[in-house]
Design an enzyme around this catalytic site. Structure first.
Site, PDB file in Angstrom:
ATOM      1  N   SER A   1       0.703  -1.103   0.076  1.00  0.00           N
ATOM      2  CA  SER A   1       0.036   0.057   0.002  1.00  0.00           C
ATOM      3  C   SER A   1       0.867   1.135   0.101  1.00  0.00           C
ATOM      4  CB  SER A   1      -1.064   0.111   1.079  1.00  0.00           C
ATOM      5  OG  SER A   1      -0.327  -0.348   2.306  1.00  0.00           O
TER       6      SER A   1
ATOM      7  N   HIS B   1      -5.542  -3.374  -2.948  1.00  0.00           N
ATOM      8  CA  HIS B   1      -5.407  -2.348  -4.075  1.00  0.00           C
ATOM      9  C   HIS B   1      -5.406  -3.138  -5.400  1.00  0.00           C
ATOM     10  CE1 HIS B   1      -4.361   0.661  -1.112  1.00  0.00           C
ATOM     11  NE2 HIS B   1      -3.567  -0.446  -0.454  1.00  0.00           N
TER      12      HIS B   1
ATOM     13  N   LYS C   1     -12.468   0.739  -1.963  1.00  0.00           N
ATOM     14  CA  LYS C   1     -11.280   1.228  -2.737  1.00  0.00           C
ATOM     15  C   LYS C   1     -12.068   1.211  -4.252  1.00  0.00           C
ATOM     16  CE  LYS C   1      -8.014   0.804   0.664  1.00  0.00           C
ATOM     17  NZ  LYS C   1      -7.089   0.067   1.706  1.00  0.00           N
TER      18      LYS C   1
HETATM   19  C1  LIG Z   1      -7.251  -0.126   2.958  1.00  0.00           C
HETATM   20  C2  LIG Z   1      -6.485  -1.320   3.252  1.00  0.00           C
HETATM   21  C3  LIG Z   1      -7.191  -2.330   4.235  1.00  0.00           C
HETATM   22  C4  LIG Z   1      -8.527  -1.912   5.262  1.00  0.00           C
HETATM   23  O1  LIG Z   1      -9.393  -2.056   4.540  1.00  0.00           O
HETATM   24  P1  LIG Z   1     -10.621  -0.951   4.782  1.00  0.00           P
HETATM   25  O2  LIG Z   1     -11.809  -1.532   4.141  1.00  0.00           O
HETATM   26  O3  LIG Z   1     -10.404   0.412   4.724  1.00  0.00           O
HETATM   27  O4  LIG Z   1     -10.901  -1.240   6.471  1.00  0.00           O
HETATM   28  C5  LIG Z   1      -6.405  -3.603   4.405  1.00  0.00           C
HETATM   29  N1  LIG Z   1      -5.454  -3.743   3.881  1.00  0.00           N
HETATM   30  C6  LIG Z   1      -4.865  -3.171   2.785  1.00  0.00           C
HETATM   31  C7  LIG Z   1      -3.697  -3.256   2.168  1.00  0.00           C
HETATM   32  C8  LIG Z   1      -5.322  -1.685   2.578  1.00  0.00           C
HETATM   33  O5  LIG Z   1      -4.702  -0.917   1.690  1.00  0.00           O
END
Ligand SMILES: *Cc1c(COP(=O)(O)O)cnc(C)c1O
Length: 403
Positions: free
Chosen positions: A192, A220, A252
């Site tokens: 990330s 992602h 996302k």
């Molecule tokens: C954003 C993210 C999460 C958490 O997901 P949410 O739905 O925002 O709680 C978990 N793992 C990664 C790699 C992320 O980028």
């Protein structure tokens, strides 16, 4: 608001916290949120100023899509606002069930289970599968939610080891040395803060050789990579394997919120029976599932969106490569929508982000402890909604600030 601007505090507990906050501020680590006065999109408004948004994870530009907003509104009309209870009480409604079936079908797994957030999904998987006598092998650069999941697994007696980022040789040595009855390998697919892709085929090969589960956090990759946006496993055309456990987030690229885990029937049934972050929380509003069912269709039909996204990624990288060749900034290899421009010192990075904001571009500065000391960076995240002119504008602004 910083410490110096705050009114004096009389409570000693508050005074101690204020002192800690001042220390953070002095280290350039104080954080605050900015209020968006517009929906999430390529252009947003903050404090009355219009900004091009390079800060969201809305990779396909679906967060404010009218089809999803309508599905959400109609879902609320049909199913009400709240689910009323946890899934195992009376909170599991028809839209939840339909979404899970659609996600299992879309990802090619036997079953899928939805969660209110990716954070909760990650807290469910590893601690539930890794109890006493289990061994967990985790990439050092995994997301914070996976790190917290490791901590929870530890309290249940699991042995946790973190291997250097994407270091397959070290991971293999740890697996070979392990005498645990149950082994789990845990990794982000796209990391990330760096945007690079884990070597998933090699990780799956190791999982097979050493009979380990492979847990892949595809926050992602889902919606972005692979045919029809089916995610990182599909990108590598990895075959179905009962050792594979896929986590995907739905806030996302999917543009709504929530998350899912897709896996074998045995894994999913185990989570339903035992995962505390699934059992002891209220099910998300059913209308969210209605919006997500609509989102899945847009993702599936979204080849044009993904083409636009990858064209913008290439455009940005070409420009940044020219820029970094003539400066101390660094552009690591990343094929994803996350493009880190490594600046180095915290203060320089923060100043650059502020200067960009004055020029009308919101690009977040990511500082330690989120990333290693000395590697503060601009995290430029791209969306299919960006225009070629948005990218050119950002590149020109960076060029001007680099001199
Ligand atoms: C954003 C993210 C999460 C958490 O997901 P949410 O739905 O925002 O709680 C978990 N793992 C990664 C790699 C992320 O980028």
């Amino acid at each position: 608001m910083t410490g110096s601007a705050a009114a004096p505090v009389s409570c000693t507990l508050s005074a101690a916290l204020r002192q800690e906050l001042d220390t953070l501020a002095a280290a350039g680590l104080h954080r605050q949120h900015r209020i968006l006065e517009s929906p999430c999109g390529r252009e947003i408004q903050v404090a009355g100023q219009k900004l091009i948004n390079f800060a969201s994870n809305d990779y396909l530009g679906l967060a404010a899509h009218p089809v999803l907003a309508t599905a959400l509104a109609e879902g609320a009309q049909r199913w009400g606002a709240g689910s009323g209870a946890a899934h195992l009480l009376s909170g599991h409604l028809t839209p939840h069930s339909e979404l899970e079936a659609a996600l299992a079908d879309f990802t090619g797994f036997a079953r899928a289970l939805t969660f209110s957030s990716g954070y909760l999904a990650n807290l469910a998987v590893t601690p539930t599968l890794a109890g006493r006598g289990a061994a967990v092998f985790a990439d050092k650069l995994n997301h914070a939610s996976l790190i917290d999941a490791m901590q929870l697994a530890k309290t249940q007696g699991a042995h946790v080891q973190r291997y250097p980022h994407a270091d397959l040789a070290t991971l293999e040595r740890l697996l070979a040395d392990s005498t645990a009855q149950r082994k789990l390998i845990v990794t982000d697919s796209i990391f990330s803060m760096d945007g690079d892709l884990a070597p998933l085929p090699a990780l799956l090969a190791l999982a097979r050789t050493y009979d380990a589960f492979l847990i892949v956090d595809d926050a992602h990759g889902f919606g972005v990579l692979g045919p029809q946006g089916r995610g990182s496993l599909a990108h590598f055309a990895l075959p179905a394997d009962p050792r594979l456990i896929l986590m995907g987030t739905l806030g996302k690229a999917a543009g709504v919120g929530g998350a899912f885990v897709a896996a074998s029937a045995e894994v999913i049934e185990t989570l339903i029976c035992r995962a505390r972050s699934y059992i002891f929380t209220t099910a998300s509003p059913p209308a969210i599932s209605c919006a997500l069912l609509a989102s899945l269709r847009l993702i599936e039909q979204g080849d044009a969106l993904r083409q636009a996204l990858f064209a913008r990624i290439q455009q940005l990288r070409l420009g940044l490569q020219a820029l970094t060749a003539a400066s101390a900034w660094r552009l690591p290899a990343s094929l994803s929508a996350i493009q880190p421009l490594i600046i180095g010192p915290n203060e320089a990075c923060l100043q650059l982000a502020n200067a960009l904001m004055e020029k009308g571009f919101w690009v977040p500065a990511i500082r330690p402890p989120t990333v290693p000391q000395g590697s503060a960076r601009l995290r430029i995240s791209l969306s299919a909604a960006h225009t070629p002119a948005d990218i050119d504008g950002l590149l020109a602004a960076l060029q001007a600030l680099a001199n």
